[in-house]
Structures are given as C-alpha cells and as structure tokens.
Design an enzyme around this catalytic site. Structure first.
Site, short mmCIF file in Angstrom:
data_model
loop_
_atom_site.label_atom_id
_atom_site.label_comp_id
_atom_site.label_asym_id
_atom_site.label_seq_id
_atom_site.Cartn_x
_atom_site.Cartn_y
_atom_site.Cartn_z
N ASP A 34 34.77 14.75 -4.96
CA ASP A 34 35.25 15.36 -6.08
C ASP A 34 34.10 15.85 -7.18
OD1 ASP A 34 37.53 14.78 -5.26
OD2 ASP A 34 38.14 13.42 -6.70
P1 NAP Z 1 35.44 10.69 -4.45
O1 NAP Z 1 35.56 11.95 -5.00
O2 NAP Z 1 36.51 9.63 -4.79
O3 NAP Z 1 34.84 10.64 -3.01
C1 NAP Z 1 34.32 9.45 -2.25
C2 NAP Z 1 34.18 9.80 -0.86
O4 NAP Z 1 33.42 8.58 -0.21
C3 NAP Z 1 35.59 9.98 -0.04
O5 NAP Z 1 35.74 11.38 0.00
C4 NAP Z 1 35.24 9.00 1.12
O6 NAP Z 1 35.29 9.94 2.08
C5 NAP Z 1 33.84 8.61 1.02
N1 NAP Z 1 33.43 7.39 1.25
C6 NAP Z 1 34.26 6.21 1.21
N2 NAP Z 1 33.78 5.01 1.57
C7 NAP Z 1 32.81 5.49 2.33
C8 NAP Z 1 31.80 4.89 3.04
N3 NAP Z 1 31.77 3.41 3.29
N4 NAP Z 1 30.51 5.38 3.44
C9 NAP Z 1 30.48 6.82 3.21
N5 NAP Z 1 31.39 7.52 2.49
C10 NAP Z 1 32.54 6.79 1.92
O7 NAP Z 1 34.13 9.83 -5.29
P2 NAP Z 1 33.20 10.56 -6.25
O8 NAP Z 1 32.61 11.98 -5.67
O9 NAP Z 1 32.25 9.67 -6.77
O10 NAP Z 1 34.05 11.21 -7.45
C11 NAP Z 1 34.71 10.17 -8.38
C12 NAP Z 1 36.21 10.21 -8.73
O11 NAP Z 1 36.99 9.49 -9.24
C13 NAP Z 1 36.25 11.79 -9.54
O12 NAP Z 1 37.55 12.57 -8.87
C14 NAP Z 1 36.69 11.10 -10.88
O13 NAP Z 1 37.35 11.70 -11.75
C15 NAP Z 1 37.26 9.79 -10.47
N6 NAP Z 1 37.37 8.82 -11.60
C16 NAP Z 1 36.14 8.19 -11.90
C17 NAP Z 1 36.17 7.45 -12.79
C18 NAP Z 1 34.85 6.74 -13.49
O14 NAP Z 1 34.95 6.32 -14.51
N7 NAP Z 1 33.79 6.85 -12.79
C19 NAP Z 1 37.31 7.02 -13.55
C20 NAP Z 1 38.60 7.53 -13.04
C21 NAP Z 1 38.49 8.31 -12.11
P3 NAP Z 1 35.79 9.42 3.78
O15 NAP Z 1 36.73 8.59 3.71
O16 NAP Z 1 35.70 10.54 4.65
O17 NAP Z 1 34.27 8.37 3.95
#
Ligand code: NAP
Length: 488
Positions: free
Chosen positions: A411
């Site tokens: 994301d």
């Molecule tokens: P993300 O959008 O959740 O994407 C994570 C990606 O990691 C997934 O598409 C997954 O694809 C891949 N993945 C999972 N396990 C893996 C592994 N073992 N090895 C390699 N890839 C792996 O994460 P992000 O880009 O960090 O974004 C964070 C999201 O969380 C945002 O939408 C944010 O708004 C939300 N959020 C964050 C917080 C905070 O405080 N940080 C709080 C609430 C919400 P595959 O399944 O294809 O591997």
C-alpha cells in the site's frame, strides 16, 4: 507510680513524633511521585527519536518503578500480602509474554495489556464508589470523577479485548456491520452519558453508576465490531488514550498526583498518536471509527483485465545490485513478517562495499504499528542516518536512484493513492519508486496489502517482481552478489 509515669512519658513522645513521621513519609512519597513524573516526561521526549527511543523506554520504566515504590510507602496500606501475590503473579505472567511476543504481534500484545490496566482502573472506581457511598462522603465532584473513570475504563476493557481478538484472529478481522449500527452506538453512548450526568446530579444513585459501567462494557464491544483488523492499531492507541483518561480520573478520585500526571500524559499521547496515524493514512478519525474499512471492495475487477507483472531472476537482479550507484530500500509489513531486516542489512553492506550507497525509505504507516519498521531496522543495527522518514524527502532521493527495492511493501507504494479517486488509499502520501531507473518488488505472490486493493505499480514497465519470502529472496540475492564479488 514510676512505671506509670514512664508509660505516660513514652505515649506523649510517640504522640509528638507521629505527626513528624507522617509528614516525613508524605514528603518522601510526594518527592518520589514528582521524580516519577519527571522520568515519564523525559521518557516520552526520548521516544520521539529512534536513536534515543530505547533510553526513553528505560526512563519510563524507572519512572514506573518510582511510582510503585512511592505507593508502597503509603500508610493506608493495610497488608502487603495481596500486593506481593499480585506482584509475583504479574511478573510470572508478564515477563515471558513480553520476551516471547514477536514484533509483528506487538499491537495485540499492547491491546491485551491495556485491557488489564483498564480492569484495574474500573475496579478501583467501583470499590471507591461503594466505600464513599457507604461512608456518606460522596459529593458530586467525586461521583463525577468516579463515573468518568468507570465509563472510560470499562469501555477500554472490552474494546481492548475485542481488538486483541481481531488481531489475534480469534474472531474475524473483517468489519462486522449491521443496519443502523452507528445510530445504535450513538444511542448507547447517549444513555451512558445521560446516566453519568444523573450520577453527578444525584451522587448516591447506585443504579446510575452501575448503568454507566454496564453500558460502557457493552459499548467497548459494539464500537470495535465494525472496525477492520487493520485499523486496530489506531483503535488501540485511542483506547490507550481512554485508559489514560480513566487513570487520571482515578487520580482525582483517590487524591493521587502521579496517577493524574501519568494518566494525562497517556491520554494526550494516545490521542495525538491516533490522530497522526489517521493523518498518515489520509483518513479522518470518523472514517476509522465508523468507516468499516477493510471490507471486501465492492467493485473489484471493475478496471478490466489485469496486466501480468514482469519478473526478474535473482541472478540478474544481483548483477544490477552489485554495480548500482544508489539503492533505496522500501521496507513494508512483509519484511517484519519475514524478519528479513538482518539479511537486508547484509545486502546493503555488500552494495556499499562495491561503492554504492543505500538509503531506507520508512513510511509513517509501513507495517502494522507506528515505528514498526524503524524498530525492525534498528534491531539490525542499521545506521539512523540512512533512514528517510519524510515521504517528500524520500521521493526526492528516489528520483536519482538506480534501483528502488521494495521488501514486503504494498500500500505504501500504490500509485492509485495519487491517481485513482475511487481507491480507498486515495490521498495517502506514498513513495514513488517508479521514478527510480528500475523497481524491484520482493513479495511472496499476488497477495494484496492491508487495504485489500490491487497495486498497479507491479505491472509498470520499469517494475520487476522477485517472488518469494523476503528473507529467502534477500538471502539468495546476497549469495549471488557474493559469488559475483568472488568471481572478480
Ligand atoms: P501492506 O500494504 O499490508 O503489504 C504487505 C505486503 O507484504 C503484502 O502485499 C504481502 O504480499 C507481502 N508479504 C507478506 N508476508 C511476506 C513475506 N513473508 N515476505 C515477503 N512479502 C510478504 O504493507 P505496507 O506496504 O507496509 O503498508 C502498511 C499498511 O498497513 C497501510 O495500508 C497502512 O495504512 C496500514 N496500517 C498501518 C498502521 C501502522 O501504524 N503502521 C496502522 C494501521 C494500518 P504477498 O502476500 O504477496 O507476499
């Protein structure tokens, strides 16, 4: 006669020294509380920077120790037996839990521990209300403080357990919604607040007090039901703020200064953090609480047939990395899941040993809790100077980079956040890896990110996918680069 005189003299000495001893004890307690409060404030200050964050935790822990010592000196303590039992049980349960919980499970662990803090605040409120009522000492002010304490305390108890259950997948992480839900919750809140108001008006009305407790317990559940698992970190920090407010109210009710200060700090800190997290996701507070974010997208596939992402072999990627001048690593949730930070650092060391530079772009909401990736990278001993935490700064560096390598992120690099008004991510500040010469994306497959939407970055001309677990894929790249280096 003489022994009687001696007894009278001893009694009058004791009577004279008693107020002095009590004054001394009280002064020590208040000084200890003051020192504890200063340590809490210093701790919060140190937590604002990654390089002093560890020290911040230690300062806050010392503050808490001082607060506990000060409280144990209180002369109103009747027996230490139950305190000791609680201390032993808490230490036996808490220490292994804190040591064993993986970083990825930290949000639910925090929710779980909040629930217990809130149980304590609620129980103190109930006991205090009963005692003051029986003694006939209840004033409107005291009833108000106690009502406030149990309202926020009880709400935090069940809300935190719900958040824990959703994150731990004991119950579905999807929003659970029904028609008229928001109206129902607002009505519940209105009745709870009405009972609270009546309690202030008629402090001895026990039914009003217990109605506040019961409705708040119910509200905790019903308010968290429609919130998706991914939004739980925002909810947890909001509940954290409520628990702080409940603690501050407890402080007012039982006349404890350190509780008032610590509670106010926690209340304000939790609230500011929730606002910052919502802002970084470009969502309003209302959208997080009432938006049922994380439900399956209604119009999935409306954009026509999806293009196939192009892949690159680890040999070819390693070759490019070995000779790259500047590399920007963008870590996401997947890096935390895979615990790939150490191998990522090894890769960066190899690139730097070959004359390249490596920087890390850390998005404010990467991972699942604030500072998630900062902590993970700090664990691997990555220099703080190499971390870019400002999205705009990182995007400037990305423009001149040879390679942007996204490790388990999704994301935080989704161009729809800038281009597609219908995307739930629209408006969220994101990194622009496509402005680098080439983008590598390491992820296991075609899994979506937390928002549940597709990412057009993966099918751009300059993007190459490296499918696999982040730790494994980076490990292979490291091996390939080492083999190339040894070949020279
Ligand atoms: P993300 O959008 O959740 O994407 C994570 C990606 O990691 C997934 O598409 C997954 O694809 C891949 N993945 C999972 N396990 C893996 C592994 N073992 N090895 C390699 N890839 C792996 O994460 P992000 O880009 O960090 O974004 C964070 C999201 O969380 C945002 O939408 C944010 O708004 C939300 N959020 C964050 C917080 C905070 O405080 N940080 C709080 C609430 C919400 P595959 O399944 O294809 O591997």
């Amino acid at each position: 006669m003489l022994p009687l005189l001696q007894e009278v003299a001893a009694d009058s000495v004791a009577a004279a020294t008693e107020p002095a001893a009590s004054f001394l004890r009280d002064s020590i307690i208040q000084t200890t509380y003051l020192a504890a409060s200063v340590m809490f404030i210093l701790g919060l200050k140190s937590l604002t920077k990654p390089d002093s964050a560890r020290r911040g935790m230690q300062q806050a822990a010392i503050g808490m120790l001082l607060a506990v010592i000060g409280t144990l000196l209180n002369q109103h303590i009747v027996t230490y037996q139950w305190i000791l039992i609680g201390l032993v049980v808490g230490a036996i349960a808490g220490y292994p839990m804190a040591m064993k919980v993986p970083m990825t499970a930290m949000p639910q662990f925090i929710a779980f521990s909040h629930a217990f803090g809130a149980i304590a605040a609620t129980l103190v409120g109930v006991v205090e209300y009963r005692e003051l009522r029986a003694e006939g000492h209840l004033t409107s002010g005291l009833a108000g403080a106690l009502g406030f304490e149990v309202l926020f305390g009880a709400l935090t108890v069940t809300g935190s357990f719900m958040a824990f259950g959703k994150l731990q997948e004991l119950i579905t992480g999807r929003p659970i919604t029904f028609k008229g839900q928001n109206f129902f919750n607002i009505l519940l809140m209105a009745v709870a607040v009405g009972s609270f108001g009546f309690l202030i008006y008629q402090p001895t009305t026990a039914w009003a007090f217990y109605t506040v407790v019961g409705l708040a317990l119910f509200l905790g559940i019903s308010m968290v039901l429609p919130i998706g698992g991914g939004d739980m970190p925002v909810v947890i920090s909001l509940l954290n703020s409520y628990a702080g407010l409940a603690a501050a109210a407890t402080g007012f009710a039982i006349g404890n200064n350190v509780l008032i200060i610590a509670g106010a700090l926690e209340g304000a800190g939790g609230f500011i953090l929730s606002v910052m997290m919502s802002k970084a996701m470009n969502r309003s507070f209302g959208n997080v609480i009432f938006g049922a974010f994380g439900a399956p997208p209604a119009a999935a596939g409306a954009k026509g047939p999806a293009k196939e992402p192009k892949t690159i072999s680890t040999e070819d990627a390693a070759m490019q990395l070995a000779y790259a001048g500047s590399v920007v690593v963008i870590p996401g949730y997947g890096m935390a899941v895979a615990q790939a930070q150490h191998i990522c650092r090894e890769l960066a060391d190899l690139v730097e040993a070959n004359g390249g530079s490596v920087k890390y772009a850390i998005h404010p909401v990467a991972g699942r809790m604030p500072g998630h990736l900062n902590v993970i990278l700090a664990e691997a001993g990555i220099d703080y100077g190499a971390l870019m935490t400002d999205v705009d700064d990182a995007n400037r560096v990305l423009k001149d980079a040879d390679i942007a390598i996204i490790v388990g992120g999704n994301d935080i690099v989704n161009p729809d956040a800038e281009n597609d008004k219908s995307s739930p991510l629209f408006g969220m500040p994101i990194f622009r890896p496509w402005t680098a010469k080439v983008t590598y994306v390491i992820k296991r497959g075609k899994g979506v990110g937390f928002s549940g939407v597709e990412n057009p970055l993966f099918t751009l001309e300059s993007t190459r996918m490296i499918y696999g677990d982040a730790k494994g894929a980076l490990g292979t790249l490291v091996k390939e680069i080492k083999a190339l280096d040894e070949g020279h």
